[in-house]
Design a protein around this motif. Sequence first.
Motif, short mmCIF file in Angstrom:
data_model
loop_
_atom_site.label_atom_id
_atom_site.label_comp_id
_atom_site.label_asym_id
_atom_site.label_seq_id
_atom_site.Cartn_x
_atom_site.Cartn_y
_atom_site.Cartn_z
N ILE A 81 0.82 -1.22 0.00
CA ILE A 81 0.00 0.00 0.00
C ILE A 81 0.85 1.26 0.00
O ILE A 81 0.36 2.35 -0.29
N TRP A 82 2.14 1.13 0.34
CA TRP A 82 3.01 2.31 0.41
C TRP A 82 4.46 1.87 0.29
O TRP A 82 4.83 0.78 0.75
N VAL A 83 5.27 2.71 -0.34
CA VAL A 83 6.70 2.43 -0.50
C VAL A 83 7.47 3.68 -0.12
O VAL A 83 7.14 4.80 -0.56
N ALA A 84 8.52 3.52 0.67
CA ALA A 84 9.35 4.65 1.08
C ALA A 84 10.27 5.07 -0.07
O ALA A 84 10.13 6.16 -0.62
N GLY A 135 -2.54 1.32 8.92
CA GLY A 135 -1.60 1.37 7.82
C GLY A 135 -0.80 2.64 7.68
O GLY A 135 -0.03 2.78 6.73
N ASN A 136 -0.93 3.55 8.65
CA ASN A 136 -0.23 4.83 8.58
C ASN A 136 1.08 4.73 9.35
O ASN A 136 1.10 4.32 10.52
N SER A 157 2.98 8.83 6.58
CA SER A 157 2.95 8.27 5.22
C SER A 157 1.63 8.54 4.52
O SER A 157 1.59 8.64 3.28
N PHE A 158 0.53 8.68 5.27
CA PHE A 158 -0.77 8.94 4.65
C PHE A 158 -0.80 10.28 3.90
O PHE A 158 -1.69 10.51 3.10
N GLU A 159 0.14 11.16 4.19
CA GLU A 159 0.21 12.43 3.47
C GLU A 159 1.17 12.36 2.29
O GLU A 159 1.39 13.36 1.60
N HIS A 160 1.72 11.16 2.06
CA HIS A 160 2.64 10.94 0.93
C HIS A 160 2.30 9.59 0.29
O HIS A 160 3.11 8.67 0.32
#
Length: 448
Positions: A81-84, A135-136, A157-160
């Motif tokens: 759901i997210w990648v740094a 998930g944040n 992360s939710f803002e990116h």
Amino acid sequence: MGIRSGRNVRALLSPFIFFISFFSFQFCTAIDTITPTQYIRDPETIISDGEKFKLGFYSPNNSTNRYVGIWYNKITGPTIIWVANRENPLTDSSGVMKIADDGNLVVLDGQQNILWSTNVSNPSKNSSAILLNFGNLVLQEGNSGDGINNQRVLWQSFEHPLDTFIPKMKIGTNPKTNENILLRSSKSDSNPSTGGFSVGIGSLNIPQVFIWNGSRPYWRSGPWNNQIFIGVSDMYSVYLNGFNLFRDAQEGSAYLTFSFVNESLLSKFILNSQGTLSQKDWDDEMKEWVLAWLTPEKECDIYGKCGPFGSCNALDSPICSCLRGFKPKFIEEWSKGNWTSGCVRRTQLLCEGNNTSGEVGKEDGFLKLKMMKVPDYANWISGEDVAECENLCLRNCSCVALAYDSGIGCMSWSGNLIDIQKFSMGGVDLYIRVANSELGMIFVFLLI
């Protein structure tokens, strides 16, 4: 030397057993936080307190590159759901995610090069990063374990976002702070670096969701009426089970979120590399993600398919037609299926004409089109019903169309009408302003 009795042996071993049990409990308890003294090294992970999400190192399908991502913990196979470090992958397994000396959360390679950072300008040197159970990933001041409830949030992360929109996440914009939270597509399934499509909120006067291809609109939801987006024909509203759009009139900001009363339900929206936005729901019995909705699905869903003053109907052949009272701007192009240039008026509006004969012309009127996706660039005007909207529109020569929705009120348009679609269900009534002489005609220009 005699053998001790069982009771004596148990008494002797009790402190040791307690120590082992306590150590095992500590060891088995999932860690959800990265601190200045506690980091993760590939392939280590952290898991949210409720064990719903996991953060760690992974490789996409058909790739040996390593990324730090967040995925669902209890679903087989990484569902990212997210990648740094989406722009700067590791090429080996030497990666570390840690709190840097300046308090930022960073991803380092084996040579201590920074591949990714939260890049907070004034971080706290006493910071920590916690993975919350929705998930944040939050970088916070301090390390109380209370997440965003009691700590100063430095970054989240939710803002990116990556390309995935999940419950409690938000997309939106604030012109005053220049914040613009978008979903951004990946280049491919094996390469999560930023692709060409994005999803966000536009038209803040009456907010809409857009998919952009670069800077050009690719798809549009139609206006938000405080329950649904009226340009999505099959959208319906269920209280507390769906979308909420929050606006601040003073800030000029608008943010969209979605949520479920039953937080155990798993649902996500994904923007793929081809610009398709899909909703997928997790089926716990089938153990797979099930497609619930997607767009664009048909040619008519593509932004501005039929050009200015053209209307698209997926059930017609050809799909494009000029609005009544209009004709193709370039007939030869139109006849070959090139509808980009759209249509132009056949008869000038009364207020636009140069009446030199001294005769009093008949007032312009409106043609009612049912179940329509309204055009882009709507303006809000103060009117309590369709009749009042019509009167307001007729007083303004630049007003060329209007619509009324109980959740929005009066909408009016000036200039070109773009991205109109005829629905088989849903939509609203759209009123097109035409010269009085056009009101009695019943034909529409189709592909010549």
